[in-house]
Scaffold this active site. Structure first.
Site, PDB file in Angstrom:
ATOM      1  CG  ASP A  43     -12.950 -29.851 -34.697  1.00 15.02           C
ATOM      2  OD1 ASP A  43     -12.570 -30.792 -35.404  1.00 15.02           O
ATOM      3  OD2 ASP A  43     -13.491 -30.015 -33.595  1.00 15.02           O
ATOM      4  CG  ASP A  44     -14.195 -31.672 -38.514  1.00 15.90           C
ATOM      5  OD1 ASP A  44     -13.135 -32.161 -38.106  1.00 15.90           O
ATOM      6  OD2 ASP A  44     -15.315 -32.096 -38.162  1.00 15.90           O
ATOM      7  CB  CYS A  83     -11.027 -35.084 -33.980  1.00 15.92           C
ATOM      8  SG  CYS A  83     -12.380 -34.443 -34.995  1.00 15.92           S
ATOM      9  CG  ASP A 277      -9.182 -31.693 -36.694  1.00 13.79           C
ATOM     10  OD1 ASP A 277      -9.716 -31.122 -37.678  1.00 13.79           O
ATOM     11  OD2 ASP A 277      -9.846 -32.087 -35.717  1.00 13.79           O
ATOM     12  CG  ASN A 278     -10.419 -34.189 -39.430  1.00 15.20           C
ATOM     13  OD1 ASN A 278     -10.220 -34.543 -38.276  1.00 15.20           O
ATOM     14  ND2 ASN A 278     -11.545 -33.608 -39.802  1.00 15.20           N
TER      15      ASN A 278
END
Length: 486
Positions: A43-44, A83, A277-278
């Site tokens: 995540d991130d 997200c 995701d990013n």
């Protein structure tokens, strides 16, 4: 709003029905054993904090080992820097404006995909795979993103979210991994996402008392590597040190997960993807379509161990992930064998070094993050040049609450004449309609060439190509679609 590509939808429905009826895929796992699939979504997590991508300070031995066993992609791109929309793209192989997930899924924002989307877990389950998820979900509706099991149901890790304890996630996955039959495991951590509260140096989910069975790896602010897009100031270094610690916790979970796969004798015949995701949750990356927001880690360990230790320079997109996984699983859906840059398509040929037409373009978009963050952008990313169309350029850019209230932004962002990394702060808050960058000579996207007379022809060609893509994919923000309705 009327949706395009009726024929594609019909094709998807037909595919679902044929798979359910046992056509084209075996009703039971083949005796030879189809590959298992594990998709690890951090995540991130940017490429800025992985040893295999060149950071010599952050400690990520398990992810680095996975890269030695697999292929490290240097030009892998999300199609959005937020997200829920990104996760929906990963799990459907479709752009946000074609799958309907425009922004964050949680109740206050209430974005979700269209009800008739075909998702990766459903396609694999219909083909005879056992499917399970654990950790962060953040997509909807459940009928579209249906997994056979939620391995973390009801589980919490030390007064907090299970996704902050990747080692525990791995242990909870062990029984599922060890069972008979090919499987798909979607392993999605909450690390290294920012955590509450905001307004001071963020802990990125780190705790003084740590997590059970997880080594705590700490970093000194003076040792971290400050990416070019960030200002080198104490607040940034302090937050990067916390971010690195959270990244190392992800790595511990990857190590435990791989240990379970090996103990069960499943590692060699498992397709493993590690991605995010990013980009990292700092202003100038996450929720932007600059390179730190959308150029992400992708490590692919092949079943059978082919191409171990290779680096791949070809461009791939998150819309390509589902078609690639289905290709290895022997499941065919529309788009999985396409060579068009405008669709998600399998890059198995690239990995297997067989027939493959390299992508010449990546398309990306951003419309919402939080519901109040309306700022639609569309991107054409070619091999050398990148065009960003800021559709709502007269509007000010609103930042995500965790970024706006970060110690990083508060230390510098309220000074209108200040610089933020290599950019003026003002350029992050107000943007021109078009941004055109030469990534070969300007990899940090600091010189906008959109008004350069020498670049006028290229600008117009790229604008026309981008609009053609928007039209072909039914994007309601296309200039040829705006104002249409029922």
């Amino acid at each position: 709003m009327q949706r395009k590509f009726v024929s594609l939808i019909v094709g998807l429905v037909t595919c679902i029905c044929s798979v359910a009826a046992g056509a084209n895929v075996p009703a039971k796992p083949e005796a030879s054993g189809r590959p298992n699939v594990v998709v690890i979504v951090a995540d991130d997590h940017g490429t800025d904090a992985i040893g295999a991508y060149g950071n010599r300070i952050v400690r990520t031995p398990a992810i680095d080992a996975l890269a030695r066993d697999g292929v490290r992609f240097d030009r892998a791109f999300s199609t959005v820097s937020s997200c829920s929309p990104s996760r929906a793209t990963i799990l459907t192989g479709r752009q946000t404006h074609t799958n309907g997930m425009y922004g964050l899924q949680q109740v206050v924002h209430h974005f979700q995909s269209f009800d008739d989307e075909l998702s990766l877990p459903v396609a694999l389950e219909n083909a005879g795979y056992r499917t399970a998820r654990i950790g962060k979900y953040h997509v909807a509706p459940d009928s579209v993103f249906r997994f056979g099991k939620n391995l973390g149901a009801g589980k919490k890790a030390q007064r907090g979210e299970l996704g902050r304890s990747p080692v525990e996630m791995a242990d909870l996955s062990n029984g599922f991994i060890s069972a008979d039959g090919p499987f798909f495991l979607y392993f999605a951590t909450m690390d290294p996402h920012r955590s509450a509260p905001h307004g001071k140096v963020n802990r990125f989910g780190n705790r003084d008392d740590g997590f059970a069975d997880t080594p705590t790896v700490t970093y000194r602010p003076e040792d971290v590597v400050v990416p070019a897009f960030l200002p080198d100031i104490p607040a940034v270094r302090a937050e990067l040190a916390q971010y690195y610690q959270s990244v190392s916790r992800v790595d511990a979970g990857v190590a435990r997960l791989i240990a379970h796969l090996k103990a069960a004798g499943k590692y060699d015949n498992t397709l493993i993807l590690y991605l995010s995701d990013n980009g990292v949750a700092f202003p100038g990356a996450k929720t932007t379509l600059y390179e730190p927001g959308m150029r992400l880690p992708l490590i692919v360990k092949l079943p059978g161990g082919g191409r171990a230790g290779d680096t791949e320079k070809a461009m791939v997109s998150w819309v390509d992930l589902m078609p690639t996984v289905l290709d290895y699983a022997g499941v065919r859906v529309p788009g999985s064998v396409s060579d068009k840059d405008t669709e998600g398509r399998s890059f198995r040929g690239l990995l297997d070094m067989t027939a493959y037409k390299p992508r010449q373009a990546i398309y990306a978009s951003q419309t919402f993050h939080e519901i109040q963050m309306y700022y639609p952008m569309r991107v054409l990313h070619e091999q050398r040049y990148k065009l960003i169309w800021n559709i709502a350029s007269p509007l000010p850019v609103r930042q995500a609450v965790d970024l706006k209230n970060s110690a990083t932004w508060l230390a510098i962002g309220d000074k209108p004449n200040a610089r933020y990394g290599e950019r003026p702060v003002a350029s992050l808050l107000k943007r021109p309609e078009y941004e055109l960058y030469d990534l070969q000579n300007d990899p940090n996207e600091t010189r906008n060439l959109a008004k350069d007379p020498a670049m006028r022809k290229r600008l117009e060609e790229m604008k026309a190509k981008l609009v053609k893509f928007l039209d072909e994919t039914g994007d309601p923000w296309s200039p040829n679609w705006m104002g249409r309705g029922e």
